[in-house]
Design an enzyme around this catalytic site. Structure first.
Site, PDB file in Angstrom:
ATOM      1  N   THR B 144      37.587  45.637  42.180  1.00  9.08           N
ATOM      2  CA  THR B 144      37.186  44.287  42.590  1.00  9.08           C
ATOM      3  C   THR B 144      37.847  43.877  43.901  1.00  9.08           C
ATOM      4  O   THR B 144      39.023  44.130  44.129  1.00  9.08           O
ATOM      5  CB  THR B 144      37.564  43.291  41.477  1.00  9.08           C
ATOM      6  OG1 THR B 144      36.907  43.705  40.290  1.00  9.08           O
ATOM      7  CG2 THR B 144      37.141  41.882  41.833  1.00  9.08           C
ATOM      8  N   GLY B 183      44.914  44.643  37.716  1.00  6.34           N
ATOM      9  CA  GLY B 183      46.128  44.442  36.935  1.00  6.34           C
ATOM     10  C   GLY B 183      47.165  45.496  37.286  1.00  6.34           C
ATOM     11  O   GLY B 183      46.839  46.651  37.528  1.00  6.34           O
ATOM     12  N   GLU B 426      34.558  43.059  33.469  1.00  5.01           N
ATOM     13  CA  GLU B 426      33.676  44.114  32.932  1.00  5.01           C
ATOM     14  C   GLU B 426      32.216  43.665  32.954  1.00  5.01           C
ATOM     15  O   GLU B 426      31.436  44.015  32.087  1.00  5.01           O
ATOM     16  CB  GLU B 426      34.089  44.526  31.516  1.00  5.01           C
ATOM     17  CG  GLU B 426      35.493  45.105  31.398  1.00  5.01           C
ATOM     18  CD  GLU B 426      35.729  46.310  32.286  1.00  5.01           C
ATOM     19  OE1 GLU B 426      34.752  47.026  32.609  1.00  5.01           O
ATOM     20  OE2 GLU B 426      36.885  46.512  32.685  1.00  5.01           O
TER      21      GLU B 426
END
Lengths: 658, 666
Positions: B144, B183, B426
């Site tokens: 992303t 993350g 997702e």
């Protein structure tokens, strides 16, 4: 310079933004005053909220106290007074991020519930901040149901004192703002006992902290109730009382007094007091409920014209996400609701002002209606707007989840409004009780208050719409809303009667119908909101395109309500299946129409960038740059001990032994 | 507090249950043996002093990150020490260690290592896998960007091949191309698998994955050409260092492109991969996990709200009687029991998808991809459907707890903020619904052109039989028996068929008016999302109903049947317009449905606490004062509050800093 994607949206506005802002403010002079207050507050660095998202609970609390103290000084400097025209804009300019809000409630409760002598003693002290007050009503075990409160105040004739106690854990005061750390005094609501007899809930002024060193007074246990979803700047507190003695004069005694010999005297009518409590529910709508939704719409809509994603036409540039029908369907109804409820609020304010004048003339006839309207609308508007803010949040995808978008804080703050000043379900049931009563009265040919006269006119017609354009006629949709409201109220009333006639006890019958009763109360409020919006539009100036765009929003608000609750309108065949297809078609057409003015419509709310405090919603549209620069200031980007303590040993092969 | 006995209200509730909660727990776990093993792992973790710490609600974000990383490193060691390797058992272990929260090594364990296994060549695995397994390399998965999420083709990061040095040059050419959100990227990782547009021999070859070192081994400082950091505070995910990554002419060797499928040869020649359908498999797998997660998160919220509602007494139902439990109010039951039924429904859906995935992933490895498109379409829709519903449901549970639900001690705020991003990550939910719609439209077109479709969409076949009549599909009559789950499945099937057909017709009408396919699609997308929702709703009702036959214990089956009926009827009541408009049900029947919903609320009431006990969440895992198993709510709220950071000193320093000086001046 402004991001061209945002700038282009403003060039095509179909109406004059400044005119609309003035309309929302209630006149161009009001806009001017508001802007001056905002400017004075925002140019003062003490009131800055830029670091708010990085601060801990302790830091937020400290900043709020600092701001409250500073505000006291500032008001003096600026010549703002509590009765001045600027006052109501201060809170909006601070975005509520300030301490001592309960201090105001403390003062108001003394003014309303205290005797002249008590007012003369306490109000000067409080207005000079020589003491800091709070308002202690809610307990661990009881909230909206006040009769259930368990704190006791026993009158001791020998010493002329009340002895206050928290007899059990669930009786502990819990939630009062400013009480955890700040307050020196608080108004405690307790069950009054004289000579062993209980006289119900009464208010008492209790000192809880020393005015010298702020330590807790004897018999007092108090502290902060711990972290919450928001309101980290507020020290919501707990309070435990153990044989705390206060003088007889500390019971607020405008309406009830305990004489030295223990005689209990009730004086005057409490109705005016009851009216004051009712107005609180209305007074919170503008600042606590509408403002957050308007801010959320501003952020989400501006971001949605800056964010481009995927292609609508092959070979072209990626499309603004606001050009997707699904994105419009999320955001534009929220925008329409913000306007609709703004006008509802105007309507309620006017009604309450009228009610106030009547009550001063000792005419209490309007009270039941005002109570029903304030309860129902408090519930309906808080619920609708809270859901709206959450939709805005999720419509911003991943970036909405960042605190820097401003949306999570708006959401966690507004959602508290569904609970305080009366839990929404309970409030709706109070409105429903009024509706059922009025419906019965109307059916028996008795007169009923103006807002419910429609209940008497039960019609069994069908919706007359013939094509989708008919659904852009306010008469058609207002009538449909009215029909649903009447049907839900009358069918629930019939059901209640059936149950009672079949031998079910009244209270059981009531509980068995509560789901329907809640629906009836919502339908009633929704109908009034639609009707009021349509009537407001009719009266608007036709110049500068204002009326036209407001008409579109009114249609959108009404049709969205039908589209998302088709069952209620199809039931009993008032609207046919084919007509419902027309509603859908008109509704979807409207999305594309309102889309064109979406940015000017949020610009008209006139929030400064500082007040939005959002990387996504600023007026220049430089979303990504701002997000990137702001994130770098995060404390997590300063050196963290985690590397030395845990990561280093981990990366340096602690595990290779395995 | 620990020695306190169970609250009398909860004791009474449990004694009055009509079934044995353990039996239902076994069904949820997939057999008594799985329950035993889960509890064994739970005990192992929760009794381990290494995993104890202060209540996270009282820690700052940096402290929470620190605790998480401490526990994560211990977790990796202990998992290997205990030899736990089964994926489900690892999931349990992790979930108990982190109490259902994310942790900084999630992406390393869940994406970096698996991607190496599936997309790296044997040589690359030799270089990277063991160091990564031993945590000398900690990696993340950087896909992303600031400007692009679900729409992958729009990603802007570039990797340009330089044959003269045999290196790729990585660049973040715009602000929007900065990697954002991965993350573990902000502070933890020293490597990242970066997705970038590959340029070689002057041509763009689309997105490919590259292994990029980002921090110096040893000092952990960012490498020259790399700008990396934490993206700042979020709604939740406090323990996760979601990060940003900006690359300026950063060079990596040619061998760092993951080349199991596509390749770039030393001279820059590009070799295409054989098939790109394989990436579907991973997506299906991860989205199926979200369905299970929707069920679990909603179950946790229901457990808290229902136990608390049995403990809290308020107001009066009957004049003169003691205050009743708030769970006795119809409005409270109406808020909570449909959500309880939903939690069970989603649990069975999650189990179904997992099972189906495992079954057909065997086929996939044999090269049979025939069932993949349908499963892909189904999981996309169900991911969106279940996460939207659970998201709203968690909030309803919190609201049902009144003011105390708003306190962090209730635990529900935390469940909500941890869960709500699943509506976005997702695959953004609206986009997911539209993917399912695409499959539905394709199936509809197949049916109208005379072909048969199979699987969950086979109900569309019935439409072609209706076609002989020129009327709306709505005109056909269905006899619905509202006490019979299988009859309700038929009603949901008709609704889905009607909405799919109506969306398809509207789409066709738009196509007839306009040139662009995309434009017509966009103008129909609200209808398309509704059609997908109706399809997913049908699938959920169908799977829940099918589950009933599998239950052998009569008492458990009876209570599950009530829940299944409530789920189906409540859905009809809420979407009454769809059923009325299509002529599936009459107004009189809707009134009966509404009445029956209320009867079911009363029928479920005595079993409500036992039904949440069956979810079998340990108090530590639940993390809620309101939802404690023993129901001693108020005492423990007071104990909890005393530990709040604002209560660290008797007089807060703000008094000395601000209040006192001001009062002195007055």
């Amino acid at each position: 310079s402004v991001n061209p994607d945002l700038a282009s949206e403003r060039q095509t506005a179909s109406f004059c933004v400044e005119r609309l802002t003035a309309l929302l403010d209630g006149g161009a002079e009001q806009t001017q005053i508001r802007r001056a207050v905002v400017e004075a507050i925002e140019s003062d660095p003490v009131f800055s909220r830029e670091n708010q998202y990085f601060q801990t609970q302790n830091e937020r609390y400290e900043a709020a106290v600092r701001k409250a103290v500073h505000l006291h000084k500032k008001m003096h400097e600026m010549g703002w007074t509590e009765n001045g025209p600027e006052y109501k804009y201060i809170y909006r300019a601070l975005s509520g991020d300030v301490a001592f809000l309960l201090h105001r409630v403390f003062m108001r409760s003394i003014s309303v519930l205290g005797s002249d002598k008590q007012i003369a003693k306490w109000i000067p002290l409080a207005s000079q901040l020589k003491l800091i007050g709070s308002y202690s009503q809610t307990e661990l075990g009881h909230g909206t149901y006040l009769q259930g409160l368990e704190t006791t105040a026993v009158f001791d004739t020998a010493t002329q004192e009340f002895i206050l106690n928290t007899p059990k854990i669930s009786a502990m005061k819990w939630w009062p703002g400013d009480m955890g750390r700040s307050a020196t005094h608080t108004v405690v609501f307790a069950q009054l006992y004289i000579h062993g007899k209980c006289y119900g809930i009464h208010p008492f002024i209790v000192q809880i902290r020393s005015l010298q060193d702020h330590s807790l007074c004897p018999g007092i246990t108090a502290g902060d109730i711990g972290p919450k979803m928001n309101f980290e700047h507020t020290d919501n507190g707990y309070l435990l009382l153990k044989n705390v003695r206060i003088p007889r004069e500390n019971m607020l005694s405008k309406f009830c007094e305990v004489r030295p010999d223990g005689t209990y005297v009730r004086q005057g009518s409490q109705k005016i007091n009851y009216f004051t409590m009712t107005t609180v529910r209305i007074s919170l709508i503008a600042d606590e409920v509408l403002t957050p939704l308007m801010k959320a719409c501003t952020i989400a809509i501006r971001y949605s014209v800056v964010r481009r994603q995927s292609k609508l036409k092959p070979g072209e540039q990626e499309a603004k996400i606001l050009d997707y029908q699904t994105q419009q369907e999320k955001l534009l109804p929220q925008l329409a609701a913000a306007y609709a409820f703004h006008f509802t609020n105007d309507y309620l304010q006017e009604l309450f002002n009228r009610g106030y004048r009547e009550i001063q003339r000792k005419n209490f006839d309007m009270l039941p209606e005002l109570h029903a309207l304030s309860s129902g609308f408090k519930a309906v508007i808080t619920q609708h707007c809270t859901a709206g803010v959450e939709i805005c949040l999720r419509a911003c995808g991943g970036h909405g989840y960042s605190l820097l978008s401003g949306l999570p804080s708006l959401y966690t703050k507004i959602l508290a409004s569904c609970i305080y000043e009366g839990e929404n379900t309970i409030l709706l049931l109070q409105t429903a009780r009024f509706l059922i009563k009025c419906f019965m009265a109307a059916s028996a040919g008795q007169p009923v208050p103006p807002s419910v006269t429609y209940l008497a006119a039960v019609k069994h017609g069908k919706c007359p719409a013939k094509n989708k354009l008919d659904f852009l006629s306010p008469d058609i949709y207002t009538e449909a809303y009215q029909h649903v409201a009447v049907r839900l109220t009358s069918s629930t009333a019939a059901k209640l009667q059936d149950l009672i006639q079949s031998g079910v006890k009244k209270h059981d019958a009531w509980n068995q119908c509560t789901v329907q009763l809640v629906q009836a109360a919502k339908a009633h409020c929704h109908y009034i909101a639609v009707k009021n919006f349509a009537e407001t539009v009719e009266k608007l100036e036709t110049k500068a395109g204002i009326q036209k765009i407001m008409k579109h929003l009114c249609d959108l608000f009404a049709l969205h309500g039908i589209f998302s609750n088709t069952g209620a309108f199809l039931h009993d065949g008032y609207t046919s299946a084919a007509q419902m297809d027309m509603v859908t078609a008109s509704y979807l057409d409207l999305l594309a129409v309102v889309r064109k003015d979406a940015v000017p419509l949020v610009d008209a709310f006139d929030f400064t960038d500082k007040s939005l405090n959002s990387a996504l919603g600023s007026s220049d549209g430089h979303v990504y740059q701002r997000l990137y620069e702001w994130a770098q200031k995060s404390p997590t980007n300063q050196m963290s001990p985690a590397y030395e303590r845990y990561l280093k040993p981990l990366l340096h092969n602690t595990l290779s032994k395995l | 507090a620990a020695a306190m006995s169970v609250n009398a209200d909860l004791r009474r509730e449990r004694a009055a249950a009509t079934f044995q909660p353990e039996l239902l727990t076994h069904i949820l776990d997939g057999g008594p043996e799985r329950t035993r093993r889960r509890k064994e792992i739970e005990t192992l973790v929760l009794n381990d002093p290494d995993f104890q710490h202060e209540d996270l609600n009282f820690l700052s974000r940096s402290q929470r990150y620190e605790q998480a990383i401490r526990k994560s490193s211990l977790m990796v060691m202990k998992l290997r020490e205990y030899g736990i390797a089964d994926p489900e058992e690892i999931y349990w272990f992790k979930s108990f260690v982190h109490r259902g929260r994310p942790e900084p090594l999630d992406l390393h364990l869940g994406m970096f290592l698996p991607t190496l296994l599936t997309q790296a060549t044997p040589e690359q695995q030799d270089r990277f896998f063991m160091p990564a397994w031993n945590l000398e390399i900690i990696g993340t998965y950087a896909q992303t960007e600031m400007g692009h999420g679900t729409h992958l083709r729009g990603l802007e990061t570039t990797a340009t091949y330089d044959p003269s040095t045999q290196e790729f040059i990585l660049n973040s050419p715009t602000v929007t191309s900065i990697k954002w959100w991965p993350g573990g990227l902000g502070k933890t990782s020293n490597h990242a698998i970066v997705l970038a547009q590959l340029y070689t021999q002057g041509q763009c070859k689309g997105l490919h994955a590259f292994i990029v070192p980002i921090r110096q081994l040893g000092t952990h400082e960012p490498l020259p050409g790399i700008t990396v950091g934490d993206i700042g505070p979020k709604f939740g995910y406090d323990e996760m260092d979601n990060g940003y990554l900006k690359m300026d002419n950063f060079r990596i060797p040619r061998e760092n492109m993951l080349m199991k499928y596509a390749q770039v040869e030393p001279d820059g020649t590009y070799v295409k991969p054989v098939s790109d359908k394989l990436t579907y498999g991973t997506m299906v797998f991860i989205r199926s996990l979200i369905v299970g997660d929707s069920a679990r998160s909603l179950s946790r919220a229901c457990t808290i709200a229902i136990r608390y509602s049995a403990v809290r007494h308020q107001s009066e139902l009957k004049p003169g009687e003691p205050e009743p439990q708030i769970l006795d109010y119809q409005t409270q039951q109406y808020k909570l029991f449909p959500l309880l039924a939903t939690a069970y429904a989603f649990h069975f859906v999650g189990a179904y998808i997992k099972h189906t995935y495992n079954r057909i992933s065997g086929d996939i490895s044999k090269g049979d991809l025939s069932e993949l498109p349908e499963l892909h379409a189904l999981t996309a829709g169900l991911k969106a459907f279940t996460s939207w519903t659970a998201n709203a449901g968690i909030e309803e549970c919190r609201m049902a707890c009144g003011g105390h639900g708003y306190s962090r001690c209730s635990g529900i705020p935390d469940i909500y903020v941890t869960f709500t991003p699943s509506c976005t990550y997702e695959g953004e939910n609206t986009v997911m619904m539209l993917q399912t719609a695409r499959f539905l439209m394709k199936s509809y077109t197949q049916v109208t052109s005379g072909q048969q479709v199979t699987g969950m969409v086979s109900y569309l076949n019935d439409l072609s039989r209706q076609r002989i009549q020129p009327q709306h599909v709505a005109a056909r009559t269905v006899t619905v028996r509202i006490n019979d789950p299988s009859s309700l499945v038929e009603a949901y099937k008709s609704r889905a068929a009607r909405l799919v057909e109506s969306a398809a017709k509207n789409l066709q009408a738009e196509l007839n008016h306009r040139k662009s396919k995309e434009d017509a699609w966009n103008r129909t997308s609200v209808d398309l999302v509704r059609a997908s929702e109706a399809h997913c709703h049908y699938v959920v009702v169908k799977l829940f109903t099918a589950q009933l036959a599998e239950v052998s214990d009569a008492a458990v089956r009876a209570v599950l049947t009530d829940l299944c009926l409530l789920y189906a009827l409540f859905g009809i009541s809420r979407n009454a317009g769809d059923f009325l408009q299509a002529g599936i049900l009459t107004s009189a029947q809707i009134t009966q449905v509404n009445q029956h919903v209320k009867e079911l609320l009363a029928a479920i009431r005595p079993n409500a606490v036992a039904l949440v006990d069956s979810f079998d969440f340990h108090d530590v895992h639940l993390g809620s004062v309101l939802g404690r198993y023993d129901g001693n709510v108020y005492e423990n709220m007071f104990e909890w509050a005393k530990k709040s950071p604002l209560n660290k000193t008797q007089v807060h320093e703000s008094f000395h800093k601000h209040l006192k000086p001001m009062q002195a001046k007055l």
